[in-house]
Design a protein around this motif. Structure first.
Motif, PDB file in Angstrom:
ATOM      1  N   CYS A 263     -13.500  39.794  37.815  1.00  0.00           N
ATOM      2  CA  CYS A 263     -13.572  38.878  36.676  1.00  0.00           C
ATOM      3  C   CYS A 263     -13.589  39.584  35.334  1.00  0.00           C
ATOM      4  CB  CYS A 263     -14.841  38.036  36.768  1.00  0.00           C
ATOM      5  SG  CYS A 263     -14.933  37.054  38.246  1.00  0.00           S
ATOM      6  N   GLY A 264     -14.175  40.783  35.288  1.00  0.00           N
ATOM      7  CA  GLY A 264     -14.279  41.462  34.009  1.00  0.00           C
ATOM      8  C   GLY A 264     -15.214  42.646  34.094  1.00  0.00           C
ATOM      9  N   PHE A 265     -15.538  43.195  32.932  1.00  0.00           N
ATOM     10  CA  PHE A 265     -16.436  44.346  32.898  1.00  0.00           C
ATOM     11  C   PHE A 265     -17.270  44.313  31.626  1.00  0.00           C
ATOM     12  CE2 PHE A 265     -12.974  45.974  30.325  1.00  0.00           C
ATOM     13  CZ  PHE A 265     -13.629  46.698  29.330  1.00  0.00           C
ATOM     14  N   SER A 266     -18.350  45.085  31.658  1.00  0.00           N
ATOM     15  CA  SER A 266     -19.149  45.312  30.456  1.00  0.00           C
ATOM     16  C   SER A 266     -19.529  46.780  30.420  1.00  0.00           C
ATOM     17  CB  SER A 266     -20.410  44.442  30.433  1.00  0.00           C
ATOM     18  OG  SER A 266     -21.336  44.879  31.405  1.00  0.00           O
ATOM     19  N   ASN A 267     -19.699  47.269  29.213  1.00  0.00           N
ATOM     20  CA  ASN A 267     -20.154  48.638  28.995  1.00  0.00           C
ATOM     21  C   ASN A 267     -21.199  48.552  27.895  1.00  0.00           C
ATOM     22  OD1 ASN A 267     -19.941  51.376  27.461  1.00  0.00           O
ATOM     23  ND2 ASN A 267     -19.136  51.734  29.513  1.00  0.00           N
ATOM     24  N   SER A 268     -22.433  48.914  28.232  1.00  0.00           N
ATOM     25  CA  SER A 268     -23.515  48.767  27.266  1.00  0.00           C
ATOM     26  C   SER A 268     -24.427  49.979  27.275  1.00  0.00           C
ATOM     27  CB  SER A 268     -24.315  47.489  27.546  1.00  0.00           C
ATOM     28  OG  SER A 268     -24.873  47.534  28.836  1.00  0.00           O
ATOM     29  N   ILE A 269     -25.200  50.080  26.216  1.00  0.00           N
ATOM     30  CA  ILE A 269     -26.155  51.172  26.044  1.00  0.00           C
ATOM     31  C   ILE A 269     -27.480  50.541  25.645  1.00  0.00           C
ATOM     32  CG2 ILE A 269     -26.733  53.237  24.710  1.00  0.00           C
ATOM     33  CD1 ILE A 269     -23.698  53.511  24.109  1.00  0.00           C
ATOM     34  N   THR A 270     -28.553  50.985  26.291  1.00  0.00           N
ATOM     35  CA  THR A 270     -29.883  50.504  25.954  1.00  0.00           C
ATOM     36  C   THR A 270     -30.731  51.668  25.493  1.00  0.00           C
ATOM     37  OG1 THR A 270     -29.743  48.701  27.561  1.00  0.00           O
ATOM     38  CG2 THR A 270     -31.946  49.335  26.838  1.00  0.00           C
ATOM     39  N   HIS A 271     -31.414  51.458  24.390  1.00  0.00           N
ATOM     40  CA  HIS A 271     -32.389  52.430  23.903  1.00  0.00           C
ATOM     41  C   HIS A 271     -33.511  51.643  23.239  1.00  0.00           C
ATOM     42  CE1 HIS A 271     -34.143  56.075  22.358  1.00  0.00           C
ATOM     43  NE2 HIS A 271     -34.207  55.492  21.173  1.00  0.00           N
TER      44      HIS A 271
END
Length: 189
Positions: free
Chosen positions: A68-76
């Motif tokens: 269906c799709g993708f995500s690319n995330s960063i958490t700090h």
């Protein structure tokens, strides 16, 4: 039911994710995909699949589920920045984008989630303006509010939207300074 798996170069869905990444984002808005996969910055790079009835949620099921799709995330700290997010074109307007955002929120219930969109006022033509307005409306429907943060990155003017509380310009810049502090020559927004 939507399920997600880590994207790695070895994952069988990597070619689909790469193709969607390259088609969904203009060249000036992309970084080389190898940087999305390296571990210099701790990222969550997920591929999303629509789970068919009877599947048990295993990695093997992804091979028979619909990508269906993708995500690319960063958490700090208490900020999660969704850097890249795309839904397969033929599945857009079917609720998958909202479901992906909900999945990210479930993984980060105590963070403020931010996304950036191209500033509508800078659109070059009516068709581009319509796309930008639809994108903003999508995020607004999904609980994101405009923030006072605008910035230019790689020649494009962006506006920050946030869910779960506002993010100040100082917080956003400090977030990126911390994320990129060990990467020589990296530019933050």
């Amino acid at each position: 039911m939507l399920q997600f798996f880590d994207v790695t170069r070895e994952a069988p869905w990597f070619p689909q994710v790469k193709a969607l990444y390259e088609s969904a984002f203009p060249a000036n808005e992309r970084i080389p995909i190898k940087h999305l996969l390296d571990d210099k910055i701790k990222r969550e790079f997920w591929a999303f699949f629509d789970k068919e009835d009877g599947e048990n949620g295993s990695v093997e099921d992804a091979a028979v589920s619909r990508f269906c799709g993708f995500s690319n995330s960063i958490t700090h700290g208490d900020i999660t920045n969704i850097v890249y997010f795309a839904v397969v074109p033929e599945l857009r307007s079917r609720g998958y984008g909202s479901k992906i955002l909900q999945a990210i929120r479930r993984q980060h219930p105590d963070t403020r989630i931010v996304v950036d969109i191209e500033v509508e006022e800078d659109s070059k033509d009516a068709e581009e303006l319509e796309r930008r307005n639809r994108r903003r409306e999508f995020y607004t429907r999904n609980g994101f509010d405009a923030s006072p943060v605008d910035y230019v990155w790689q020649g494009e003017h962006y506006r920050l939207l946030s869910a779960g509380g506002p993010v100040t310009e100082k917080e956003f810049r400090d977030f990126w300074k911390e994320i990129l502090k060990n990467i020589p020559g990296a530019k933050y927004p």
